[in-house]
Structures are given as structure tokens and as C-alpha cells.
Enzyme design. Sequence first.
Site, mmCIF file in Angstrom:
data_model
loop_
_atom_site.group_PDB
_atom_site.id
_atom_site.type_symbol
_atom_site.label_atom_id
_atom_site.label_comp_id
_atom_site.label_asym_id
_atom_site.label_seq_id
_atom_site.Cartn_x
_atom_site.Cartn_y
_atom_site.Cartn_z
ATOM 1 N N GLY A 49 0.798 -1.221 0.000
ATOM 2 C CA GLY A 49 0.000 0.000 0.000
ATOM 3 C C GLY A 49 0.826 1.263 0.000
ATOM 4 N N ILE A 50 1.908 1.287 0.780
ATOM 5 C CA ILE A 50 2.755 2.479 0.840
ATOM 6 C C ILE A 50 3.462 2.708 -0.482
ATOM 7 C CG2 ILE A 50 4.763 3.531 1.959
ATOM 8 C CD1 ILE A 50 4.012 1.910 4.481
ATOM 9 N N GLU A 64 14.375 1.902 19.001
ATOM 10 C CA GLU A 64 13.329 2.905 18.943
ATOM 11 C C GLU A 64 12.581 2.916 20.261
ATOM 12 O OE1 GLU A 64 9.272 3.267 16.453
ATOM 13 O OE2 GLU A 64 11.071 3.314 15.183
ATOM 14 N N VAL A 119 10.600 4.188 6.010
ATOM 15 C CA VAL A 119 9.292 4.424 6.622
ATOM 16 C C VAL A 119 8.623 3.095 6.979
ATOM 17 C CG1 VAL A 119 8.874 6.673 5.548
ATOM 18 C CG2 VAL A 119 8.240 4.577 4.308
ATOM 19 N N ASP A 153 12.059 7.633 9.543
ATOM 20 C CA ASP A 153 10.920 7.797 10.443
ATOM 21 C C ASP A 153 10.899 6.692 11.485
ATOM 22 O OD1 ASP A 153 8.431 9.179 11.189
ATOM 23 O OD2 ASP A 153 7.485 7.279 10.617
ATOM 24 N N ARG A 196 10.198 -0.358 9.129
ATOM 25 C CA ARG A 196 10.579 -0.718 10.490
ATOM 26 C C ARG A 196 12.079 -0.516 10.636
ATOM 27 N NH1 ARG A 196 5.909 -0.403 11.520
ATOM 28 N NH2 ARG A 196 4.556 -1.927 12.572
ATOM 29 N N HIS A 253 8.759 8.406 14.294
ATOM 30 C CA HIS A 253 7.723 7.430 13.940
ATOM 31 C C HIS A 253 6.356 8.120 13.872
ATOM 32 C CE1 HIS A 253 6.912 2.833 14.080
ATOM 33 N NE2 HIS A 253 6.054 3.443 13.269
ATOM 34 N N ALA A 265 4.948 9.111 10.663
ATOM 35 C CA ALA A 265 4.533 9.169 9.262
ATOM 36 C C ALA A 265 3.031 9.017 9.093
ATOM 37 C CB ALA A 265 5.264 8.104 8.449
ATOM 38 N N ASN A 266 2.387 8.346 10.038
ATOM 39 C CA ASN A 266 0.938 8.164 9.962
ATOM 40 C C ASN A 266 0.283 9.023 11.043
ATOM 41 O OD1 ASN A 266 -1.528 7.138 9.107
ATOM 42 N ND2 ASN A 266 -1.400 5.328 10.398
#
Length: 301
Positions: A134-135, A243, A212, A238, A214, A262, A264-265
Site C-alpha cells: 500500500g505504501i 526505537e 518508513v 521515520d 521498520r 515514527h 509518518a501516519n
Amino acid sequence: MSVPVFVGPEPVPVLIDAVRRAGGEIVPLERAEAIVYFGDNDPERMRSMLHDGIRWVQLPHAGVERWADAGVITDQPVFTAATGSYGAPVAEHALALMLTAARGLHRLARTTSWGPNTSKEFAGSTVAIAGCGGIGRALIRMMEPFGCTVVAVTDRAEVPGASKIVPRARYREALPEADYVVVAAPATPDTRGMFGAREFALMRDDAWLVNVARGGLVVTGELVEALRAGHIGGAALDVTDPEPLPDGHPLWELDNVLITPHCANPRAAYWRGLAERVTSNVRRFHAGEPLEGLVSPSQGF
């Protein structure tokens, strides 16, 4: 008869509404045939919720590596992820990172004195996208006005908008020609550490790595070495490994690195995308139609 669905262990109102929009019935766990899961990411919590009557579980994230690694994901009940639901917002962020890198905005926005113009155009760049779910597909559409040459790393036979397709097993072949390498693949045992010293040596010395997906898909220590040595031009991240990225980490100190936490969404896009997936899948489950975002236990995504 409506589908009996348990929403939890945190019964978020937006997800309850999403189930009801599809004609589903919110019920206690012991009566449920489906679970719309939202809560902590503890695999054992998930395992403890499964009973013989559960036939489907909707997970809240696009990445399902925690549950896959713990062996929770099975063929029965079936599991679905939010894969594809967040494609456009994350792709937008990836595009913003590439534009920022091209124009040098990560440095120019912090400068306190007038200096030379070292920015460059993004238009016409060659962009390799590792992972065209999807990305990746959304990003290709967004780049159309820029006239970029897109190299898609995927096992799909066709990717609309891609100039070239490279199979996943031969992803390194896409690296030497790229101005930007976008990491958008799922986290699985096969993809972890897929970008390290060997891959950076294949990239152009002015190319940027954009992650973008993991953090674990990139070997962080080897990325730092490649950036310091000038083997690649920069990195826009991102996601990182570890993390959150701890204070004092070398990545914070490099001027050819752009880090976002993190994000981006955006949260509004997250809830909208997840709610739409829940509504769609409850309707599909009730109608006996194929579910969206079905997770393969063998592949882990």
C-alpha cells in the site's frame, strides 16, 4: 443474523462505531466469533483471548511481526492486519522526506547565516522502492507529477507507474542507479537487516536511504559508518533501531541525517484508516467474502 464481535481489550469508541456501521453486534468475548483487537501488543494477551468460537481476528497495525514471531498468527482463526489502510499518509511522509533531502531543508531551516545554494531538484530522480504494498503503490502515484523513474522491488508481475520491476530476492540490483532508496517492506525474518554495509557499498555516494517501514530492516551501526565515511549521501528515517532512538545516539549528531519520531501516519489518519478497514472486513466476514489484509502465517505478513 449480525456478526458477534468483541472489541478490546481496550474498547475504543471509534472501533465500536466501525463495527456497528457494518451491521456487527458488540458482544462479550465469550460470545464473539470475531475480535477487533486494540490494546497492548502482548502476544500472550492475544493468545489468552482466543477460544474455539473465534473465527477471525482483526489486528490494528500494518506490521504484525510481534504476533507472527510469537506464533500467534494461524490459519484458524484467520488474522487480518491493517495493511494498506495507512498507505497514503505514510507515502506522503516519505515524499516529504525525499523533498526535504533534495532541497537540504533539514540543514537550511536551522542555519543562522546566508550561505551558498546547494539544493537540487527532486524532479526526474530515480527512486527505488523496496516493498510495493500500500505504501509503495501510493508513493508511486504521488511521484507522477515529478517525472521520477521508479524501480519497484516486488514479486508482483505488474506495478502501475514503475519503470522497472526487480524481484525481492534480487533487491540489491535496484540500488546502484537510485538517487533515493525507500524502505517500505514488512518486517519479517527475511527482511531484517536487509540494508547494511554490503547494500550501502552498492549505493551511489550521493544517494539517500529513506526508511518508513521498520527500524530493524536497517543495520544501524553499519548505517552510521556508511554516513560518516560518505559511502551514501544521507538517511531520512521515520523509524530506527533501537526505537525510540536514545539521546546521544550518533545518528542525532550527523548533518546528513533527518529523523522524525515514527510519525509518518498522523493519528487522525490512523483512526480513519483502521475504522474503514474494520467496517469493510466486518461486512466481508458477514457476507463470506475474502477479507482485506489477510496475514499469511508462513510469510509473517
